[in-house]
Write an enzyme that holds these catalytic residues in place. Structure first.
Site, PDB file in Angstrom:
ATOM      1  N   ASP A  28      38.196  46.269  42.916  1.00  0.00           N
ATOM      2  CA  ASP A  28      38.218  45.105  43.816  1.00  0.00           C
ATOM      3  C   ASP A  28      39.233  45.284  44.934  1.00  0.00           C
ATOM      4  O   ASP A  28      40.138  46.097  44.829  1.00  0.00           O
ATOM      5  CB  ASP A  28      38.669  43.865  43.034  1.00  0.00           C
ATOM      6  CG  ASP A  28      37.596  43.343  42.120  1.00  0.00           C
ATOM      7  OD1 ASP A  28      36.454  43.780  42.236  1.00  0.00           O
ATOM      8  OD2 ASP A  28      37.920  42.476  41.297  1.00  0.00           O
ATOM      9  N   LYS A  50      35.580  41.884  46.673  1.00  0.00           N
ATOM     10  CA  LYS A  50      35.252  40.480  46.893  1.00  0.00           C
ATOM     11  C   LYS A  50      36.500  39.889  47.511  1.00  0.00           C
ATOM     12  O   LYS A  50      37.574  39.990  46.964  1.00  0.00           O
ATOM     13  CB  LYS A  50      34.979  39.771  45.561  1.00  0.00           C
ATOM     14  CG  LYS A  50      33.681  40.170  44.949  1.00  0.00           C
ATOM     15  CD  LYS A  50      33.293  39.201  43.874  1.00  0.00           C
ATOM     16  CE  LYS A  50      34.117  39.438  42.637  1.00  0.00           C
ATOM     17  NZ  LYS A  50      33.721  38.617  41.509  1.00  0.00           N
ATOM     18  N   MET A 165      44.158  31.483  44.089  1.00  0.00           N
ATOM     19  CA  MET A 165      43.145  31.280  45.139  1.00  0.00           C
ATOM     20  C   MET A 165      43.366  29.973  45.900  1.00  0.00           C
ATOM     21  O   MET A 165      42.414  29.301  46.281  1.00  0.00           O
ATOM     22  CB  MET A 165      41.725  31.295  44.521  1.00  0.00           C
ATOM     23  CG  MET A 165      41.360  32.644  43.960  1.00  0.00           C
ATOM     24  SD  MET A 165      39.827  32.649  43.013  1.00  0.00           S
ATOM     25  CE  MET A 165      40.409  32.245  41.378  1.00  0.00           C
TER      26      MET A 165
HETATM   27  N1  SAH Z   1      42.864  38.443  37.662  1.00  0.00           N
HETATM   28  C1  SAH Z   1      43.864  38.124  38.660  1.00  0.00           C
HETATM   29  C2  SAH Z   1      43.515  36.876  39.451  1.00  0.00           C
HETATM   30  C3  SAH Z   1      42.286  37.017  40.320  1.00  0.00           C
HETATM   31  S1  SAH Z   1      41.950  35.587  41.255  1.00  0.00           S
HETATM   32  C4  SAH Z   1      45.227  37.972  37.964  1.00  0.00           C
HETATM   33  O1  SAH Z   1      45.298  37.958  36.731  1.00  0.00           O
HETATM   34  O2  SAH Z   1      46.234  37.911  38.665  1.00  0.00           O
HETATM   35  C5  SAH Z   1      42.546  36.059  42.835  1.00  0.00           C
HETATM   36  C6  SAH Z   1      43.835  35.328  43.156  1.00  0.00           C
HETATM   37  O3  SAH Z   1      44.922  35.910  42.441  1.00  0.00           O
HETATM   38  C7  SAH Z   1      44.278  35.392  44.602  1.00  0.00           C
HETATM   39  O4  SAH Z   1      43.588  34.448  45.409  1.00  0.00           O
HETATM   40  C8  SAH Z   1      45.736  35.042  44.487  1.00  0.00           C
HETATM   41  O5  SAH Z   1      45.930  33.666  44.278  1.00  0.00           O
HETATM   42  C9  SAH Z   1      46.096  35.755  43.192  1.00  0.00           C
HETATM   43  N2  SAH Z   1      46.680  37.095  43.433  1.00  0.00           N
HETATM   44  C10 SAH Z   1      46.193  38.274  43.033  1.00  0.00           C
HETATM   45  N3  SAH Z   1      47.036  39.280  43.374  1.00  0.00           N
HETATM   46  C11 SAH Z   1      48.084  38.701  44.010  1.00  0.00           C
HETATM   47  C12 SAH Z   1      49.290  39.181  44.599  1.00  0.00           C
HETATM   48  N4  SAH Z   1      49.604  40.470  44.586  1.00  0.00           N
HETATM   49  N5  SAH Z   1      50.137  38.270  45.160  1.00  0.00           N
HETATM   50  C13 SAH Z   1      49.858  36.961  45.155  1.00  0.00           C
HETATM   51  N6  SAH Z   1      48.731  36.441  44.625  1.00  0.00           N
HETATM   52  C14 SAH Z   1      47.862  37.304  44.053  1.00  0.00           C
END
Ligand code: SAH
Length: 234
Positions: A28, A50, A165
């Site tokens: 992703d 995505k 998100m």
């Molecule tokens: N599976 C992921 C979440 C996916 S949903 C997890 O466990 O972290 C996608 C959301 O995750 C983004 O919109 C944001 O809110 C958050 N996110 C993912 N990576 C990030 C990062 N490096 N810094 C800040 N927010 C992050």
């Protein structure tokens, strides 16, 4: 497989080993460059990105691709940002694998809430003020569906609430919380690109943070953290 939120050193040893053994990695946009750099050259890397608001491969095509490659006898890693159990549509993918009789394992990763907490010093639970933590998506399957704002507002008395998100919806979230009785002074934080070299942290209150975020040139992805624990930042 979970890739963690950025810094490749947050990968588990198991994830690292399996990346060396894979034939194909489907990844992703949230997977950091530093993680991709650890994948050996002979392993095929396919971007199935995505990203909010941008063109993306529909989930069913990603799932189909995964099943197709596995049926060709390939050892496939489906690599996702953070942890695969948190807002990652893993069940849709594992259901398809089960239906096609393809054996699989789930490899955990550090979810962004944990990574952001460590890399900012903001605790998620704290004995004095946060006896629990809620992970909430600001992006519902049905765009008109609303989170249960009164429940969330109530829980903020003694819990930390983390929105995934949520960056684009920050003003709406702050308004909704205030409309449901959260004090204007409730601490909150936005962590942009957590655990990456460009990480940015903004702290403020539920009334000040939307304006602060507007002027901070945030790129996303970003995490929103609400609760009294934000003031306990180390
Ligand atoms: N599976 C992921 C979440 C996916 S949903 C997890 O466990 O972290 C996608 C959301 O995750 C983004 O919109 C944001 O809110 C958050 N996110 C993912 N990576 C990030 C990062 N490096 N810094 C800040 N927010 C992050």
């Amino acid at each position: 497989m979970g890739a963690g939120p950025g810094d490749a050193e947050l990968l588990t040893l198991k994830a690292y080993r399996l990346l060396q053994e894979a034939d194909v990695v489907l990844f992703d946009w949230l997977v950091d460059e530093s993680v991709l750099a650890l994948i050996p050259r002979q392993v095929n890397k396919e971007f199935v990105g995505k990203r909010s608001g941008k063109h993306s491969m529909p989930q069913h095509e990603i799932t189909q691709r995964m099943v197709y490659l596995a049926q060709q006898g390939k050892c496939v890693v489906r690599l996702k940002g953070g942890d695969p159990a948190v807002f990652a549509r893993t069940v849709e993918e594992t259901d398809a694998l089960t239906a096609a009789n393809i054996p699989f394992a789930i490899v955990p990763g550090i979810t962004t809430a944990s990574g952001a907490s460590a890399y900012t010093g903001i605790p998620l639970t704290e004995r004095e003020c946060a006896q629990g933590v809620r992970l909430i998506t600001a992006h519902q399957k049905n765009a008109d569906a609303e989170p249960n704002w009164s429940l969330i507002a109530h829980s903020l008395q003694n819990e930390t609430v983390v929105f995934y998100m949520g960056l684009k919806k920050l003003p709406m979230i702050c308004n909704a919380l205030q409309a449901h009785g959260v004090p204007l002074t409730l601490p909150c934080a936005v962590v942009d690109r957590a655990c990456c070299p460009e990480q940015k942290l903004i702290t403020g209150t539920v009334s000040s943070i939307p304006d602060q975020a507007l002027h901070a040139d945030l790129q996303g992805p970003a995490l929103l953290i609400f609760g009294h624990g934000v003031w306990k930042k180390q």
